[in-house]
Design an enzyme around this catalytic site. Structure first.
Site, PDB file in Angstrom:
ATOM      1  N   CYS A  38      69.689  66.051  40.788  1.00 55.34           N
ATOM      2  CA  CYS A  38      70.167  65.499  39.518  1.00 55.34           C
ATOM      3  C   CYS A  38      69.899  63.995  39.465  1.00 55.34           C
ATOM      4  O   CYS A  38      70.196  63.263  40.400  1.00 55.34           O
ATOM      5  CB  CYS A  38      71.656  65.768  39.354  1.00 55.34           C
ATOM      6  SG  CYS A  38      72.364  65.049  37.853  1.00 55.34           S
TER       7      CYS A  38
ATOM      8  N   LYS B 242      68.687  72.785  45.889  1.00 56.74           N
ATOM      9  CA  LYS B 242      67.555  72.371  45.050  1.00 56.74           C
ATOM     10  C   LYS B 242      67.352  70.885  45.271  1.00 56.74           C
ATOM     11  O   LYS B 242      68.292  70.102  45.157  1.00 56.74           O
ATOM     12  CB  LYS B 242      67.811  72.657  43.574  1.00 56.74           C
ATOM     13  CG  LYS B 242      66.608  72.329  42.693  1.00 56.74           C
ATOM     14  CD  LYS B 242      66.843  72.678  41.233  1.00 56.74           C
ATOM     15  CE  LYS B 242      65.547  72.347  40.457  1.00 56.74           C
ATOM     16  NZ  LYS B 242      65.808  71.718  39.179  1.00 56.74           N
TER      17      LYS B 242
ATOM     18  N   HIS C  35      61.719  70.734  43.434  1.00 60.53           N
ATOM     19  CA  HIS C  35      61.075  70.113  42.277  1.00 60.53           C
ATOM     20  C   HIS C  35      60.046  69.130  42.822  1.00 60.53           C
ATOM     21  O   HIS C  35      60.385  68.222  43.580  1.00 60.53           O
ATOM     22  CB  HIS C  35      62.093  69.380  41.405  1.00 60.53           C
ATOM     23  CG  HIS C  35      61.462  68.740  40.197  1.00 60.53           C
ATOM     24  ND1 HIS C  35      61.280  69.443  39.024  1.00 60.53           N
ATOM     25  CD2 HIS C  35      60.952  67.510  39.995  1.00 60.53           C
ATOM     26  CE1 HIS C  35      60.683  68.647  38.147  1.00 60.53           C
ATOM     27  NE2 HIS C  35      60.474  67.468  38.712  1.00 60.53           N
TER      28      HIS C  35
ATOM     29  N   ASN D 164      59.299  74.361  41.488  1.00 58.62           N
ATOM     30  CA  ASN D 164      59.810  73.956  40.177  1.00 58.62           C
ATOM     31  C   ASN D 164      59.081  72.708  39.714  1.00 58.62           C
ATOM     32  O   ASN D 164      58.775  71.832  40.514  1.00 58.62           O
ATOM     33  CB  ASN D 164      61.321  73.706  40.262  1.00 58.62           C
ATOM     34  CG  ASN D 164      61.895  73.125  38.981  1.00 58.62           C
ATOM     35  OD1 ASN D 164      62.419  72.019  38.982  1.00 58.62           O
ATOM     36  ND2 ASN D 164      61.796  73.848  37.884  1.00 58.62           N
ATOM     37  N   GLY D 165      58.827  72.648  38.395  1.00 61.98           N
ATOM     38  CA  GLY D 165      58.211  71.467  37.813  1.00 61.98           C
ATOM     39  C   GLY D 165      57.030  71.798  36.927  1.00 61.98           C
ATOM     40  O   GLY D 165      56.054  72.400  37.374  1.00 61.98           O
ATOM     41  N   ASP D 166      57.136  71.445  35.641  1.00 58.10           N
ATOM     42  CA  ASP D 166      56.052  71.630  34.662  1.00 58.10           C
ATOM     43  C   ASP D 166      55.620  73.085  34.506  1.00 58.10           C
ATOM     44  O   ASP D 166      54.425  73.373  34.350  1.00 58.10           O
ATOM     45  CB  ASP D 166      54.837  70.763  35.031  1.00 58.10           C
ATOM     46  CG  ASP D 166      55.050  69.299  34.686  1.00 58.10           C
ATOM     47  OD1 ASP D 166      56.110  68.969  34.116  1.00 58.10           O
ATOM     48  OD2 ASP D 166      54.161  68.481  34.986  1.00 58.10           O
TER      49      ASP D 166
ATOM     50  N   ALA E 155      62.444  75.389  33.845  1.00 55.83           N
ATOM     51  CA  ALA E 155      63.617  74.794  33.196  1.00 55.83           C
ATOM     52  C   ALA E 155      63.299  74.524  31.732  1.00 55.83           C
ATOM     53  O   ALA E 155      63.617  75.328  30.861  1.00 55.83           O
ATOM     54  CB  ALA E 155      64.031  73.518  33.922  1.00 55.83           C
ATOM     55  N   ARG E 156      62.618  73.407  31.464  1.00 54.42           N
ATOM     56  CA  ARG E 156      62.289  73.088  30.076  1.00 54.42           C
ATOM     57  C   ARG E 156      61.370  74.141  29.457  1.00 54.42           C
ATOM     58  O   ARG E 156      61.439  74.400  28.253  1.00 54.42           O
ATOM     59  CB  ARG E 156      61.650  71.702  30.002  1.00 54.42           C
ATOM     60  CG  ARG E 156      62.666  70.575  30.102  1.00 54.42           C
ATOM     61  CD  ARG E 156      62.010  69.214  30.119  1.00 54.42           C
ATOM     62  NE  ARG E 156      61.255  68.989  31.349  1.00 54.42           N
ATOM     63  CZ  ARG E 156      60.645  67.852  31.651  1.00 54.42           C
ATOM     64  NH1 ARG E 156      60.679  66.839  30.806  1.00 54.42           N
ATOM     65  NH2 ARG E 156      59.996  67.709  32.796  1.00 54.42           N
TER      66      ARG E 156
END
Length: 237
Positions: free
Chosen positions: A6, A48, A76, A106-108, A130-131
């Site tokens: 975070c 994470k 990430h 994780n990521g993009d 995520a996004r």
């Protein structure tokens, strides 16, 4: 999952979130304390994280956490200082090759082809979006863009449960990103009330709140949650 990535300023200032990746011994103790307090043999604990500037530090952290008893680790592929820079999938592969527990990348992750590419290039056991999932909740079902049924389901569920407008609107803005035209988004993104959003969706997409459908969705979600084995990771490969 213990989240150590975070980037909120308040969390970093208090020593939480991504600040903790500098303290592998503390993370090890957190994992062990969690295990001792829960005291269930089959209960899974994961972390994470983000990357360190030196990949060896990240590998060392993950190995310490593995030895402490985590079930898997989600990585990430950016450092704490990075925001929009390219994700370092080579670093994720190095971490994956250094551990015996599952690694989740994780990521993009914006499309299903991204999932397949990352899985093939890193050898990880799972890929987390995520996004990408905000923009298209049906991505893992094989949809290129958000189907209108997702928009309809969110409207029914959110209105039926009394979701606050900022959250209700935020998710719809994300879902409509690749669905609506540029002029439509210019109008939709500036709407400031639930009634205005509902009027827009009805006029342009024939989507309107259905209270009976909301009850079915809620019941289906409850049945699904009751049937989940929450002690095991639900990893998309």
């Amino acid at each position: 999952m213990i989240t150590l990535c975070c980037l909120f300023r308040w969390a970093m200032a208090e020593g939480y979130g991504a600040h903790l990746i500098k303290k592998p011994e503390l993370i090890r103790d957190m994992v062990r304390q969690t295990q001792s307090r829960i005291n269930q043999k089959d209960f899974s604990i994961s972390i994470k994280i983000r990357l360190h500037k030196n990949i060896r530090e990240t590998v060392d952290l993950c190995q310490k956490a593995e030895h402490a008893g985590i079930s898997w680790v989600t990585v990430h592929g950016r450092t704490v200082q990075q925001r929009t820079e390219p994700v370092d999938y080579d670093a994720i592969k190095t971490i994956n090759d250094s551990l015996s527990i599952p690694v989740v990348a994780n990521g993009d992750i914006k499309f299903l082809e991204d999932v397949e590419k990352v899985h093939a290039n890193t050898g990880v056991k799972g890929v987390m979006a995520a996004r990408g999932m905000l923009q298209n909740p049906a991505m893992y079902a094989g949809y290129e863009n958000t189907p209108l049924q997702c928009v309809q389901d969110w409207v029914d569920l959110a209105i039926g449960l009394g979701t606050p407008f900022p959250c209700f609107h935020y998710h719809l803005i994300a879902m409509m990103e690749r669905v609506a035209s540029k002029p439509e988004k210019k109008v939709f993104n500036t709407l400031n009330s639930t009634s205005a959003v509902l009027d827009f969706l009805k006029e342009y997409y024939n989507v309107q709140y259905n209270d009976q459908q909301q009850a079915k969705i809620t019941e289906s979600l409850a049945d699904h949650l009751c049937g989940l084995n929450l002690d095991q990771p639900d990893i998309q490969s």
